[in-house]
Design a protein around this motif. Sequence first.
Motif, PDB file in Angstrom:
ATOM      1  N   UNK A  36     -37.723  62.296   8.532  1.00  0.00           N
ATOM      2  CA  UNK A  36     -39.083  62.168   8.015  1.00  0.00           C
ATOM      3  C   UNK A  36     -39.110  61.456   6.663  1.00  0.00           C
ATOM      4  N   UNK A  37     -37.978  61.464   5.977  1.00  0.00           N
ATOM      5  CA  UNK A  37     -37.936  60.775   4.685  1.00  0.00           C
ATOM      6  C   UNK A  37     -36.656  59.950   4.625  1.00  0.00           C
ATOM      7  N   UNK A  38     -36.674  58.834   3.894  1.00  0.00           N
ATOM      8  CA  UNK A  38     -35.437  58.057   3.761  1.00  0.00           C
ATOM      9  C   UNK A  38     -34.381  58.860   2.999  1.00  0.00           C
ATOM     10  N   UNK A  39     -33.148  58.544   3.286  1.00  0.00           N
ATOM     11  CA  UNK A  39     -32.067  59.291   2.648  1.00  0.00           C
ATOM     12  C   UNK A  39     -30.995  58.327   2.189  1.00  0.00           C
ATOM     13  N   UNK A  40     -30.440  58.628   1.048  1.00  0.00           N
ATOM     14  CA  UNK A  40     -29.558  57.673   0.400  1.00  0.00           C
ATOM     15  C   UNK A  40     -28.166  57.590   1.035  1.00  0.00           C
ATOM     16  N   UNK A  41     -27.634  58.701   1.445  1.00  0.00           N
ATOM     17  CA  UNK A  41     -26.276  58.704   1.989  1.00  0.00           C
ATOM     18  C   UNK A  41     -25.245  58.866   0.896  1.00  0.00           C
ATOM     19  N   UNK A  42     -24.042  59.279   1.328  1.00  0.00           N
ATOM     20  CA  UNK A  42     -23.019  59.639   0.342  1.00  0.00           C
ATOM     21  C   UNK A  42     -22.444  58.422  -0.368  1.00  0.00           C
ATOM     22  N   UNK A  43     -22.373  57.290   0.330  1.00  0.00           N
ATOM     23  CA  UNK A  43     -21.894  56.073  -0.332  1.00  0.00           C
ATOM     24  C   UNK A  43     -22.841  55.693  -1.454  1.00  0.00           C
ATOM     25  N   UNK A  44     -24.134  55.824  -1.168  1.00  0.00           N
ATOM     26  CA  UNK A  44     -25.133  55.525  -2.188  1.00  0.00           C
ATOM     27  C   UNK A  44     -25.013  56.494  -3.359  1.00  0.00           C
ATOM     28  N   UNK A  45     -24.767  57.763  -3.033  1.00  0.00           N
ATOM     29  CA  UNK A  45     -24.651  58.783  -4.082  1.00  0.00           C
ATOM     30  C   UNK A  45     -23.435  58.522  -4.969  1.00  0.00           C
ATOM     31  N   UNK A  46     -22.441  57.876  -4.388  1.00  0.00           N
ATOM     32  CA  UNK A  46     -21.202  57.638  -5.138  1.00  0.00           C
ATOM     33  C   UNK A  46     -21.248  56.327  -5.923  1.00  0.00           C
ATOM     34  N   UNK A  90     -22.198  63.036  15.253  1.00  0.00           N
ATOM     35  CA  UNK A  90     -23.464  62.312  15.405  1.00  0.00           C
ATOM     36  C   UNK A  90     -24.234  62.235  14.078  1.00  0.00           C
ATOM     37  N   UNK A  91     -23.858  63.111  13.143  1.00  0.00           N
ATOM     38  CA  UNK A  91     -24.556  63.095  11.855  1.00  0.00           C
ATOM     39  C   UNK A  91     -23.806  62.310  10.786  1.00  0.00           C
ATOM     40  N   UNK A  92     -22.532  62.036  11.072  1.00  0.00           N
ATOM     41  CA  UNK A  92     -21.654  61.472  10.045  1.00  0.00           C
ATOM     42  C   UNK A  92     -22.173  60.132   9.509  1.00  0.00           C
ATOM     43  N   UNK A  93     -22.685  59.298  10.437  1.00  0.00           N
ATOM     44  CA  UNK A  93     -23.116  57.977   9.993  1.00  0.00           C
ATOM     45  C   UNK A  93     -24.277  58.066   9.009  1.00  0.00           C
ATOM     46  N   UNK A  94     -25.289  58.871   9.361  1.00  0.00           N
ATOM     47  CA  UNK A  94     -26.436  58.948   8.456  1.00  0.00           C
ATOM     48  C   UNK A  94     -26.051  59.678   7.171  1.00  0.00           C
ATOM     49  N   UNK A  95     -25.146  60.638   7.264  1.00  0.00           N
ATOM     50  CA  UNK A  95     -24.675  61.318   6.052  1.00  0.00           C
ATOM     51  C   UNK A  95     -23.982  60.320   5.113  1.00  0.00           C
ATOM     52  N   UNK A  96     -23.149  59.466   5.711  1.00  0.00           N
ATOM     53  CA  UNK A  96     -22.366  58.556   4.884  1.00  0.00           C
ATOM     54  C   UNK A  96     -23.177  57.382   4.366  1.00  0.00           C
ATOM     55  N   UNK A  97     -23.962  56.784   5.264  1.00  0.00           N
ATOM     56  CA  UNK A  97     -24.624  55.530   4.878  1.00  0.00           C
ATOM     57  C   UNK A  97     -26.120  55.700   4.611  1.00  0.00           C
ATOM     58  N   UNK A  98     -26.658  56.877   4.920  1.00  0.00           N
ATOM     59  CA  UNK A  98     -28.080  57.112   4.707  1.00  0.00           C
ATOM     60  C   UNK A  98     -28.921  56.629   5.876  1.00  0.00           C
ATOM     61  N   UNK A  99     -30.238  56.865   5.801  1.00  0.00           N
ATOM     62  CA  UNK A  99     -31.123  56.384   6.863  1.00  0.00           C
ATOM     63  C   UNK A  99     -32.501  56.097   6.294  1.00  0.00           C
ATOM     64  N   UNK A 100     -33.254  55.286   7.067  1.00  0.00           N
ATOM     65  CA  UNK A 100     -34.635  54.992   6.702  1.00  0.00           C
ATOM     66  C   UNK A 100     -35.532  56.061   7.304  1.00  0.00           C
ATOM     67  N   UNK A 101     -36.733  56.097   6.805  1.00  0.00           N
ATOM     68  CA  UNK A 101     -37.709  57.018   7.391  1.00  0.00           C
ATOM     69  C   UNK A 101     -37.940  56.606   8.842  1.00  0.00           C
ATOM     70  N   UNK A 102     -37.908  57.595   9.729  1.00  0.00           N
ATOM     71  CA  UNK A 102     -38.177  57.315  11.134  1.00  0.00           C
ATOM     72  C   UNK A 102     -37.027  56.674  11.877  1.00  0.00           C
ATOM     73  N   UNK A 103     -35.861  56.643  11.287  1.00  0.00           N
ATOM     74  CA  UNK A 103     -34.707  56.039  11.949  1.00  0.00           C
ATOM     75  C   UNK A 103     -34.338  56.817  13.205  1.00  0.00           C
ATOM     76  N   UNK A 104     -34.557  58.104  13.161  1.00  0.00           N
ATOM     77  CA  UNK A 104     -34.334  58.935  14.355  1.00  0.00           C
ATOM     78  C   UNK A 104     -35.249  60.140  14.240  1.00  0.00           C
TER      79      UNK A 104
END
Lengths: 193, 342
Positions: B102-112, B84-98
Motif C-alpha cells: 500500500x505504500x512504497x518501501x525503500x528496501x535494505x539496500x536503500x537503507x544502507x 518470496x519476500x526477500x526481493x522486496x525486503x532487499x530492493x524495496x517496492x513501489x506502491x501497488x507493486x503487489x
Amino acid sequence: MRRNSDGRAGVTVKTLAAARRKPLTRPAVRRVMVVDDDPDVRKVLALLLKSSGLNAIEASSGAHCLKLLASTRPAVILLDLMMPEMDGFEVCQALKRDPTTAEIPIIVVTARDDSLSRMRAARLGVSDFLVKPVSKERLLNRVRAQIELLETMNRTQAAIDRLTAAPQVSPLVKERGRPRARVQRARGSLQGG
Amino acid sequence: MTAASIESAEGAGLPGAPIGLIGNHPSIVRLRELIGRVAATDSTVLIGGESGVGKEVVARAIHAGSPRASKPFVPVNCAAIPHEMLESEMFGHERGAFTGAVAPRQGLFGAAHGGTIFLDEVGEMPLALQAKLLRVLEDREVRPLGANRGVRVDVRVTAASNRDLARAVREKTFREDLFYRLQVVPITVPSLRERRSDIPMLVEYFLERLRTRQGRRNWSVTEEAMASLWAYDWPGNVRELENLLERLTVLSDRDEIDVEQLPEVIRAGIHPAGDSRPSVALDERGVDLSAVIRNLEGRYINEALKRTGGNKQAAARLLGLKRTTFSAKLRRCGVIAMDGRA
C-alpha cells in the motif's frame, strides 16, 4: 632408536643447510619445527610429519630452536615443555617477544597434563596444547589445522595486496633475485603503509 | 524483524569490543590486522567460517574501520526472510507493486546507502535473486519491485556464508559470476577449536561482561573446569561458549564455576590422554563405527602405556592382550608413546 655420537639426530645438519640456501621471512607452509630434547621423540615426529608431506626441522633445545629461526621460518613449531636449561615456557616467551617470530603458531606437545601448565601456555600465546602420549592422527590434525589457518590468512593477504598494490610498483615486483619480503616492504612504503 | 535489524545497526549499541576478534592466537592477531587493511578499501568481502565464529562481528569491524563508519551498517539474514519476500525486503517496492504494497518501501539496500550491507547466509539466496544481486553489484543501482527505473545506491557489500560456496557453485546452486564478484577479498574466520588457546581469554572476557551487565557477582572458573573448556571441540564456536557461560551464571548460586556444573558433553571432553570420549549420540549424519572403535582402542592403549611408563609387555597385560596383538593394535591406532616409540 640409535643416537648419534653427539646425542643429536643426524637430520639436523642437513635441514639446516637446506634452510640456509633459501632464507625466508614468510613462513614456508609445509615446514614444521620440532623442538624436543629427546632425539627419539624428534625422530618419530619428524618421520610422522614427513609421511604426510610436511618438512621437519629438528631442534634439540630451546637455544637451538632460536638459533635455527634466524635463518628459517617454519609454519608451525611443535614444542616440548620439559627441557633442560631453557624450558618450553621460556622458549615461548622468547618467541613471542620477538616480532619476527611472534606469529608462528606454537603447538605444545608435552607429557605434562595439568591445567596450570595449560593456562600458563595459553597466557604465553601458544596455539594448541597436546598431551603425550598423543595419537598420530590427532597430532597431524592439529598441525594441519594451524597450517590451513595460515594458508587462508595468506590468501586473504594476497587478495588485499593485489587490491592495494599501486600500479607503478609492478616493475619492482618483477625484478629478479629480490627477496619477496623486501619488495613487499617497498610496496607498502610506497603506499604509505 | 527488518526494522529491528536496521535499528540495531544504526543505534550506537554496537556491542562494545568486537567479541569474535578477542584473542591472542596468531590467526586472530593477523585477522585483526587484515581487517584493518581491508576496511580502508571499498572492496566487497566474502566472510567464511563455521556458524558461531563471529562472521557478523568481522563485517561490523570492517564497517567500523572504514570511511563509512558513521553511516548505517545493515545486516540481512538471507536465510531468515521468506524467499518470496526477500526481493522486496532487499530492493524495496513501489506502491501497488503487489497485493498489500500500500505504500512504497525503500528496501535494505536503500537503507544502507552510504554505509555497509551485510548479507548473511548469502548461499541461501534463491538463484533468481542472485542474478538481481549481481546486477546491483555491477551497476550500483537497485530497482525496487514495480519501479520503472533503477535507483543509484552507494553501498559496500559484505557477505557471509557457512556453506562452502565454491562447492555450491560446482553444484549449480550458487551463481559463479556472483561468487567471484563477492569474493574479491575472501576472509575465513577460524573456528574456536583451531584457536583453543584463546578460550581462557574469551571466558574471562564473557564473565567480565556478564558481571557488568548483571552488576553483582565476581564469577570465576576453576582450573579444572577451564581445562575441560579447553579440551572441548566447540562445534558452535564462540557463540556456544558465550551461551554456555550465560546459562551457567544464571543457573548457578555459587560464584565459582566448577567442572560438575559443566554439561556432560564438555566434561567428557577431558580425558587423561587428552582424547575425546566417543559419544553414543547418533544423528542423521551417521557415524563411522570402526573409527569410533579405533579411537576407543587408542585411548585404552594410551592409558595403559601411561600407567606402565611405556612398558608394552605390562601395558598388554593390563588390557588382557598378547604382546603381539597389543603391538599390532598400537601400530594400527598410531599412538606416539611418551618415549617417542610408535
